[in-house]
Scaffold this active site. Structure first.
Site, short mmCIF file in Angstrom:
data_model
loop_
_atom_site.label_atom_id
_atom_site.label_comp_id
_atom_site.label_asym_id
_atom_site.label_seq_id
_atom_site.Cartn_x
_atom_site.Cartn_y
_atom_site.Cartn_z
N ASP A 290 24.74 -0.29 -83.12
CA ASP A 290 26.14 -0.57 -83.44
C ASP A 290 27.05 0.39 -82.67
O ASP A 290 27.25 1.54 -83.07
CB ASP A 290 26.31 -0.41 -84.96
CG ASP A 290 27.71 -0.70 -85.44
OD1 ASP A 290 28.64 -0.72 -84.62
OD2 ASP A 290 27.88 -0.89 -86.65
N HIS A 387 33.70 4.02 -56.82
CA HIS A 387 34.11 2.97 -57.75
C HIS A 387 34.46 1.69 -56.99
O HIS A 387 34.01 0.60 -57.33
CB HIS A 387 35.31 3.47 -58.56
CG HIS A 387 35.66 2.59 -59.69
ND1 HIS A 387 34.91 2.56 -60.86
CD2 HIS A 387 36.65 1.68 -59.86
CE1 HIS A 387 35.44 1.69 -61.68
NE2 HIS A 387 36.49 1.13 -61.10
#
Ligand code: MEV
Length: 432
Positions: A290, A387
């Site tokens: 979770d 990136h």
């Protein structure tokens, strides 16, 4: 376009899709096609996914990648990561390789207990309440035996229940503050079931002992788990940090300075920790855990001293660079999605079927590695170089580039800086 409906959950899947397309999607034909093209041909597999939640209309894909070469406590792992952000898996892999050549990561679980609370209101005398609690405490525990028997057989269960007086903060407010050991299970269902039983016993028996009633407000686990803590670290001689462009000491000093900034400046700390969570969430998600619970708990921990701060720390001492993270992680390797989602089973198999403690170490390392990779880029080349290289494919896909166009453009950008406009102009040039 908008509409409301009652009984939506009772409609069949295809009726739900038709309704949503009719009322919310103007380009109904292509929208419906997009939704349905994600159906899995294997009916049983599709049904399994449909039944995870209510009102499923289709599947939502995320890539599942693998970052190999992680050496953790002298054992080698390939770490599965579910994430959409282009550079995350590449960054993890780079950091893994970098530290593989420098002794690997060391990780250690510091504690494993979790907390749950019954929040209640009581208007009577505190001394009476305390006496009642002491009288009833053992019954609170025995009444949960049907729930705790299996967990106790394996060595876990309820560790303690305390009565906490919170009336200074909120009038008439008290808690049963309980501590649990849930072993390889994340334990949310186990803890919540125990708490609801505590609440029932506590309220029912109160009539026999107290003149004022107990009013239960709610019973729920806490996702703040500062006593379910793991530490991961890397260290090496400062000179071993050198690479083609920078000396070891220059790199180490810049790096430590960058961490120090995140330690004292919340604006930077949030982004710094976001980078850590890139690694953590990706593994948490891949292993069926979770991530919202983990996020909430981790950020609460980041502000534990009253000011939001970095989750990682770094130092140079006697010529040795050390970089570490200490974070709370409530994870499970049994129960929940772990036995249900076929890809989660595969992810756990890739990791060698770890215990919850081992998974805590792996996840902490993924966070530390991600932060190392981010800070290494930020303090040297800048983040955009790597990136944008990874993002290049997304831009090409936005423009529906063909295989040949992709090959040519990727080749071009091996020696040129990737920017959105530079890529677009290359595509245009090719297509003229
Ligand atoms: C981007 O997803 C994460 C970074 O911003 C993290 C950081 O700044 O440390 C690169």
């Amino acid at each position: 376009m908008s509409a409301t409906i009652s009984g939506f959950s009772k409609l069949s899947k295809s009726e739900k899709i038709d309704w949503i397309v009719r009322h919310y999607l103007s380009n109904s034909k292509s929208a419906k096609q997009t939704i349905t093209q994600y159906f899995n041909a294997d009916q049983k597999l599709q049904q399994l996914h449909d039944e995870f939640i209510e009102n499923t209309i289709t599947n939502y894909y995320l890539p599942l990648g693998v970052a190999p070469n992680f050496v953790i406590n002298n054992k080698t792992y390939a770490i599965p990561m579910a994430i959409e952000e282009s550079s995350v898996v590449a960054a993890a892999s780079n950091a893994a390789k970098f530290w593989m050549q420098r002794g690997g990561f060391k990780a250690k679980v510091l504690s494993t207990t979790k907390i749950g609370q019954v929040h209640f209101v009581f208007t009577g005398n505190f001394e009476d309440l305390k006496q009642y609690f002491n009288t009833i405490k053992s019954k609170l525990i025995t009444d949960t035996k049907p729930i705790t028997a299996n967990m106790e057989k394996r060595g876990g269960g309820i560790i303690d229940i305390e009565l906490r007086d919170k009336t200074e903060d909120l009038e008439h407010y008290y808690q049963l503050h309980a501590t649990f050991e849930t072993l390889d299970a994340m334990g949310a269902n186990f803890i919540n079931s125990c708490l609801e039983q505590f609440a029932k016993t506590f309220k029912t028996e109160a009539d026999k002992y107290l003149s004022a009633p107990i009013e239960i407000v709610m019973s729920i686990l806490s996702n703040y788990v500062p006593n379910c803590l793991v530490r991961a670290e890397v260290s090496c001689k400062v000179e071993d940090l050198k690479d083609k462009t920078i000396s070891g000491i220059a790199f180490a000093e810049k790096f430590v300075r960058a961490v120090n900034i995140a330690e004292i400046e919340p604006y930077r700390a949030v982004t710094h920790n976001k980078g850590i969570m890139n690694g953590i969430d990706a593994v948490v998600l891949a292993t069926g855990n979770d991530f919202r619970a983990v996020e909430a708990g981790v950020h609460a921990y980041a502000v534990k001293n009253g000011k939001y701060s970095s989750l990682t720390h770094a130092k140079i001492e006697e010529g040795v660079f050390t970089f570490w993270i200490e974070i709370p992680l409530a994870l499970g390797t049994v129960g929940g999605l772990t036995g249900l989602h076929p890809l989660v089973k595969v992810a756990l198999d890739i990791l060698g079927k770890p215990s919850a403690k081992e998974l805590m170490q792996i996840v902490a390392v993924a966070g530390l590695a991600q932060n190392f990779a981010a800070l290494r880029s930020l303090t040297t080349t800048g983040i955009q170089e790597g990136h944008m290289k990874m993002h290049l494919m997304n831009i090409l896909n936005q423009f529906n580039a063909t295989h040949e166009e992709k090959e040519e453009i990727i080749q071009h950008f091996k020696t040129h800086t990737v920017t959105h406009s530079a890529v677009v102009s290359e595509i245009e040039k090719l297509r003229q």
